[in-house]
Write an enzyme that holds these catalytic residues in place. Structure first.
Site, PDB file in Angstrom:
ATOM      1  N   TYR A   1       0.793  -1.037   0.050  1.00  0.00           N
ATOM      2  CA  TYR A   1      -0.145   0.039   0.079  1.00  0.00           C
ATOM      3  C   TYR A   1       0.897   1.333   0.090  1.00  0.00           C
ATOM      4  CZ  TYR A   1      -3.950  -3.293   1.233  1.00  0.00           C
ATOM      5  OH  TYR A   1      -4.820  -4.293   1.157  1.00  0.00           O
TER       6      TYR A   1
ATOM      7  N   LYS B   1       5.603 -15.226   0.520  1.00  0.00           N
ATOM      8  CA  LYS B   1       5.346 -15.467  -1.033  1.00  0.00           C
ATOM      9  C   LYS B   1       6.858 -15.334  -1.817  1.00  0.00           C
ATOM     10  CE  LYS B   1       3.008 -16.968  -4.303  1.00  0.00           C
ATOM     11  NZ  LYS B   1       2.506 -18.446  -4.187  1.00  0.00           N
TER      12      LYS B   1
ATOM     13  N   ASP C   1      -0.679 -18.256  -0.175  1.00  0.00           N
ATOM     14  CA  ASP C   1      -1.793 -18.975  -0.719  1.00  0.00           C
ATOM     15  C   ASP C   1      -1.882 -20.339  -0.114  1.00  0.00           C
ATOM     16  OD1 ASP C   1       0.848 -19.639  -1.574  1.00  0.00           O
ATOM     17  OD2 ASP C   1       0.155 -19.959  -3.800  1.00  0.00           O
TER      18      ASP C   1
ATOM     19  N   ASP D   1      -4.138  -7.959   5.214  1.00  0.00           N
ATOM     20  CA  ASP D   1      -5.499  -7.537   5.139  1.00  0.00           C
ATOM     21  C   ASP D   1      -6.385  -8.693   4.501  1.00  0.00           C
ATOM     22  OD1 ASP D   1      -7.579  -5.861   4.422  1.00  0.00           O
ATOM     23  OD2 ASP D   1      -6.655  -4.742   2.939  1.00  0.00           O
TER      24      ASP D   1
ATOM     25  N   ASP E   1      -9.647 -10.919   6.519  1.00  0.00           N
ATOM     26  CA  ASP E   1     -11.118 -11.123   6.196  1.00  0.00           C
ATOM     27  C   ASP E   1     -11.272 -12.542   6.291  1.00  0.00           C
ATOM     28  OD1 ASP E   1     -10.940  -8.474   5.735  1.00  0.00           O
ATOM     29  OD2 ASP E   1     -12.618  -8.741   4.075  1.00  0.00           O
TER      30      ASP E   1
HETATM   31 MG    MG Z   1      -9.773  -5.338   4.630  1.00  0.00          MG
END
Ligand code: MG
Ligand code: NAI
Length: 360
Positions: free
Chosen positions: A136, A186, A219, A243, A247
């Protein structure tokens, strides 16, 4: 003791759930002998549409004197998400060096996991998300706009300082709960930044020989969170990986309606910001059915940060009690409204958790 809190309800359901959570926190404060002085800021997409900015130019300065920031959610149809995010949340996270985004998830009583057969013993995961750099970043640009050769370049930024401090935080947290750390990487596909991340992870792991640690490609880790969540405790990841994984960790304990979060400046040079994982939920905004539990538990995290752990435990116990009793919003299969659930939690704080009965 009076804590000065900047309250930013934001958009959509943020407004409803912050109102409920504030009342719960005020009730806990009065029972535990402290108080809050709330200053409310109307910074939101509505303000953006009226005034051309999510927050005033001196917004950061207005927030600075507070002990903490309590935020609902920002973002609403009509304002592009990158405008609302970069106009408010990300500047605050960066200006106040809130480099840890802490997202604990556990299966609450009375809530059924969408994963068959999983119980509270299996589901207790803390995501430590890097919150100040990584994917980000503002570095990059677009060129040849509108032409067939148009392109976009987005640079991820990983610094030794930034990676070290968030990984160290995860290990120190593991020590406090006798836990294990798993690093989301990764480094098979991303050949510069992720091997760098892995090297620093190995250095910090070596400093914490008493803490069990491992790394996993993100992953595979996403799949493992669904298939074997019982094998995970603390997961540390970059801004993007953290992030996305948070979730998933919220979904496996019943959804975003119960998942709290904190943006922490661990050194306490600046105010930290407390906001749930969920967004403004435009699909249910204005219906009075948003689940306030995530915001209330976010408030409990704020109480911990302010040095009021007894009040924090009382709020958590009140949430457990109310959910056990079957008072649930539609996202958890119930029919309670936002305010019915909020007031039930307030009553439970009052009745079940006076300092002399549960003051730990
Ligand atoms: Mg989020
Ligand atoms: P969202 O979290 O707002 O909603 C996703 C789904 O979860 C929706 O179906 C929603 O109804 C449900 N949900 C979320 N919180 C709930 C709650 N407390 N009770 C019951 N159901 C709940 O994510 P979405 O739809 O991707 O984003 C909506 C807006 O929120 C966008 O503008 C986005 O940019 C913004 N957003 C803001 C965040 C923040 O302020 N920290 C974080 C995530 C999204």
């Amino acid at each position: 003791m009076t804590y000065r809190i900047a309250s930013i309800p934001g958009d959509g359901i943020g407004v409803d759930v912050v109102a409920e959570a504030r009342q719960v926190l005020d009730r806990a404060a009065s029972l535990y002998g402290f108080s809050f002085e709330w200053t409310e800021f109307d910074w939101s997409c509505e303000r953006y549409l009226a005034a051309g900015a999510m927050m005033p130019a001196d917004g950061i300065e207005q927030l600075r004197p507070h002990d903490a920031i309590f935020l609902g959610a920002v973002g609403f149809p009509g304002v592009p998400d990158h405008v609302s995010l970069w106009g408010l949340l990300i500047p605050i996270r960066r200006a106040f060096r809130q480099y840890v985004n802490l997202r604990p998830t556990r299966l609450l009583p009375g809530v059924v996991s969408p994963l068959a057969g999983r119980t509270a013993d299996d589901l207790d995961i803390v995501i430590v998300r890097e919150n100040s750099e990584g994917e980000y970043s503002q570095i990059g640009g677009r060129q040849s706009v509108g032409l067939p050769e148009e392109f976009a370049v987005q640079q991820a930024v990983f610094t030794r300082l930034g990676v070290t401090r968030v990984i160290r935080y995860a290990f120190e947290l593991a020590r406090t709960r006798g836990g294990r750390v798993c690093s989301a990487t990764k480094s098979n596909g991303i050949i510069h930044s992720m091997p760098f991340w892995d090297e620093i992870f190995a250095e910090i792991a070596a400093e914490h020989g008493d803490v069990e640690s491992e790394q996993s490609h993100v992953d595979a880790l996403a799949a493992r969170m669904v298939m074997r969540p019982d094998t995970l405790d603390i997961v540390v990841g970059s801004n993007l990986f953290g992030d996305i994984l948070s979730d998933i960790s919220a979904a496996i304990v019943g959804g975003l309606g119960t998942a709290p979060a904190a943006n922490l400046n661990p050194e306490r040079e600046f105010p930290s910001m407390f906001e749930p994982v969920h967004g403004s939920a435009p699909d249910i905004a204005g219906k009075g059915i948003a689940n306030p539990v995530a915001q209330i538990l976010t408030g409990a995290m704020m109480l911990d940060h302010l040095g009021e752990p007894a009040a924090a435990r009382a709020v958590e116990a009140a949430v457990d009690k109310v959910l056990t009793a079957g008072v649930r919003t539609p996202d958890l299969g119930g029919s309670a409204t936002t305010s019915e659930l909020g007031s039930a939690v307030r009553d439970a704080v009052e009745s079940g958790n006076a300092p002399d009965s549960a003051g730990k």
